[in-house]
Design a protein around this motif. Structure first.
Motif, PDB file in Angstrom:
ATOM      1  N   UNK A   1       0.838  -1.198   0.000  1.00  0.00           N
ATOM      2  CA  UNK A   1       0.000   0.000   0.000  1.00  0.00           C
ATOM      3  C   UNK A   1       0.873   1.248   0.000  1.00  0.00           C
ATOM      4  N   UNK A   2       0.362   2.284  -0.661  1.00  0.00           N
ATOM      5  CA  UNK A   2       1.092   3.542  -0.797  1.00  0.00           C
ATOM      6  C   UNK A   2       0.127   4.706  -0.559  1.00  0.00           C
ATOM      7  N   UNK A   3       0.477   5.639   0.319  1.00  0.00           N
ATOM      8  CA  UNK A   3      -0.392   6.799   0.541  1.00  0.00           C
ATOM      9  C   UNK A   3      -0.327   7.760  -0.640  1.00  0.00           C
ATOM     10  N   UNK A   4      -1.355   8.561  -0.790  1.00  0.00           N
ATOM     11  CA  UNK A   4      -1.395   9.542  -1.870  1.00  0.00           C
ATOM     12  C   UNK A   4      -0.155  10.430  -1.815  1.00  0.00           C
ATOM     13  N   UNK A   5       0.448  10.646  -2.979  1.00  0.00           N
ATOM     14  CA  UNK A   5       1.626  11.497  -3.068  1.00  0.00           C
ATOM     15  C   UNK A   5       2.951  10.772  -2.977  1.00  0.00           C
ATOM     16  N   UNK A   6       2.945   9.515  -2.587  1.00  0.00           N
ATOM     17  CA  UNK A   6       4.206   8.773  -2.457  1.00  0.00           C
ATOM     18  C   UNK A   6       4.638   8.205  -3.798  1.00  0.00           C
ATOM     19  N   UNK A   7       5.950   8.282  -4.077  1.00  0.00           N
ATOM     20  CA  UNK A   7       6.505   7.650  -5.265  1.00  0.00           C
ATOM     21  C   UNK A   7       6.621   6.142  -5.027  1.00  0.00           C
ATOM     22  N   UNK A   8       6.013   5.377  -5.910  1.00  0.00           N
ATOM     23  CA  UNK A   8       6.081   3.927  -5.809  1.00  0.00           C
ATOM     24  C   UNK A   8       7.394   3.430  -6.408  1.00  0.00           C
ATOM     25  N   UNK A   9       7.765   3.994  -7.556  1.00  0.00           N
ATOM     26  CA  UNK A   9       9.065   3.719  -8.157  1.00  0.00           C
ATOM     27  C   UNK A   9       9.663   5.032  -8.625  1.00  0.00           C
ATOM     28  N   UNK A  10      10.967   5.065  -8.751  1.00  0.00           N
ATOM     29  CA  UNK A  10      11.670   6.293  -9.110  1.00  0.00           C
ATOM     30  C   UNK A  10      12.496   6.106 -10.376  1.00  0.00           C
ATOM     31  N   UNK A  11      12.408   7.071 -11.246  1.00  0.00           N
ATOM     32  CA  UNK A  11      13.174   7.054 -12.491  1.00  0.00           C
ATOM     33  C   UNK A  11      14.660   6.857 -12.198  1.00  0.00           C
ATOM     34  N   UNK A  12      15.276   5.950 -12.940  1.00  0.00           N
ATOM     35  CA  UNK A  12      16.706   5.704 -12.790  1.00  0.00           C
ATOM     36  C   UNK A  12      17.060   4.577 -11.840  1.00  0.00           C
ATOM     37  N   UNK A  13      16.103   4.157 -10.990  1.00  0.00           N
ATOM     38  CA  UNK A  13      16.384   3.059 -10.060  1.00  0.00           C
ATOM     39  C   UNK A  13      16.386   1.721 -10.791  1.00  0.00           C
ATOM     40  N   UNK A  14      17.041   0.735 -10.186  1.00  0.00           N
ATOM     41  CA  UNK A  14      16.998  -0.610 -10.734  1.00  0.00           C
ATOM     42  C   UNK A  14      15.618  -1.208 -10.476  1.00  0.00           C
ATOM     43  N   UNK A  15      15.130  -2.015 -11.414  1.00  0.00           N
ATOM     44  CA  UNK A  15      13.796  -2.589 -11.274  1.00  0.00           C
ATOM     45  C   UNK A  15      13.813  -3.958 -10.626  1.00  0.00           C
ATOM     46  N   UNK A  16      12.981  -4.139  -9.608  1.00  0.00           N
ATOM     47  CA  UNK A  16      12.912  -5.426  -8.917  1.00  0.00           C
ATOM     48  C   UNK A  16      11.516  -6.028  -8.907  1.00  0.00           C
ATOM     49  N   UNK A  17      10.466  -5.222  -9.232  1.00  0.00           N
ATOM     50  CA  UNK A  17       9.106  -5.727  -9.105  1.00  0.00           C
ATOM     51  C   UNK A  17       8.214  -5.245 -10.246  1.00  0.00           C
ATOM     52  N   UNK A  18       7.196  -6.042 -10.516  1.00  0.00           N
ATOM     53  CA  UNK A  18       6.119  -5.727 -11.452  1.00  0.00           C
ATOM     54  C   UNK A  18       4.887  -5.435 -10.610  1.00  0.00           C
ATOM     55  N   UNK A  19       4.103  -4.426 -11.011  1.00  0.00           N
ATOM     56  CA  UNK A  19       2.977  -3.974 -10.210  1.00  0.00           C
ATOM     57  C   UNK A  19       1.666  -4.049 -10.999  1.00  0.00           C
TER      58      UNK A  19
END
Length: 332
Positions: free
Chosen positions: A224-242
């Motif tokens: 779960x993620x509250x409104x306004x929170x970044x779930x993933x960030x540009x440039x980061x390594x990818x570990x999950x599919x959503x």
């Protein structure tokens, strides 16, 4: 497009694991312990065999004060096995826990014996020993990083894989095998059915068989993620599919120093994070929760194994994403 959020698998004195998994945390002490025959996964089959009870079966109930109940709820809620239980199910678990007292030198469980209880330590300290290895870990009371043990022997119907000894006076709470398995078994079945129903509404997964969808449902973990929170960030390594279960997210990209939206809002049934995993590249954009959002996540290894046959369909998303980026550049 994700920050690395490794999910720690709790150490268990019954069946610690050393299986190599880049998405699982294994500390230095755990790595000394022989791996069990039953392999673990991030999710998957929770019980080795279903428990059956009589039609009139009812879990035991042991009286507790309000402060004891609150402390136990806080303790077990931190265990990944119980973290998704509804309050009513937690109440059953807490009610069925029996208070136990031990003195210095008592072996609370012994390696090789059959497991009958799951333990949560309220006060005192214990040491875990494995034959041929020696001491592998300390267990403390409420407030300690690790204050429980004994679950995997119950889950997998396996003998105890270690001995746990009290180093002084110990107060613990024990949960019997039948209640432990019955509650988790019912929860797993309900969760599986819920996820399967949801996955049947996700267009990109329609080519999969019922069995494949059930396998994916077993592999999913909610976040779960509250409104306004970044779930993933540009440039980061990818570990999950959503896959968005509820709520809404938006994809953004830094274009000429400005955070620019590069997608329509994504809602329930929509997905993101696949391109980084398919292409083995860092996240090409950020994804932010527009409102309070719950996503079902699949780790990289499971994604590759279960969704590999859908790669061509998932790549169609790449063309749409590229179009949004070009449109955003033009409009800016």
């Amino acid at each position: 497009m994700s920050e690395e959020k490794n999910e720690e698998i709790p150490y268990d004195s019954d069946a610690p694991s050393t299986e190599d998994d880049s998405d699982d945390y294994i500390d230095e002490e755990e790595s000394k312990v022989p791996a069990p025959v039953i392999k673990k996964g991030r999710r998957g089959t929770v019980m080795a065999a279903a428990v059956t009870v009589a039609a009139d079966w009812a879990p035991p109930v042991y009286e507790k004060g309000d402060s004891e109940k609150a402390a136990l709820i806080d303790a077990v809620s931190k265990n990944v096995l119980f973290s998704e239980l509804a309050q009513a199910e937690l109440d059953v678990i807490i009610g069925a826990m029996k208070k136990l007292e031990y003195t210095k030198g008592d072996d609370i469980i012994k390696q090789g014996e059959e497991g009958d209880l799951f333990y949560v330590v309220e006060d005192g300290a214990c040491e875990i020993f494995v034959e041929g290895v020696g001491k592998v870990m300390d267990i403390g009371g409420f407030g300690s990083v690790r204050n429980f043990f004994g679950e995997l022997a119950l889950l997998y119907d396996a003998p105890r894989a270690a001995t746990v000894t009290a180093t002084g006076s110990v107060t613990a709470w024990g949960l019997d095998r039948v209640t432990f398995k019955k509650i988790l078994q019912d929860q797993t079945q309900k969760q599986r059915s819920l996820y399967k129903t949801f996955l049947e509404q996700v267009p990109v997964l329609q080519p999969l068989s019922v069995y494949e969808k059930l396998t994916i449902a077993d592999a999913m973990a909610p976040k779960t993620f509250p409104a306004g929170e970044n779930i993933i960030n540009e440039g980061d390594e990818g570990f999950e599919f959503y896959i968005v279960e509820s709520g809404e997210v938006i994809c953004t990209k830094n274009l000429d120093g400005k955070e620019t939206e590069v997608s329509d809002p994504l809602g329930p049934g929509d997905y993101f994070g696949e391109l980084s995993l398919i292409n083995n590249e860092n996240r090409a954009a950020s994804v932010k929760a527009v409102k309070d959002t719950t996503c079902l996540t699949i780790d990289r290894k499971t994604f590759k194994r279960l969704l590999g046959p859908l790669e061509s369909m998932l790549r169609e998303h790449e063309e749409l994403y590229s179009k949004y980026v070009e449109d955003a550049k033009t409009s800016s």
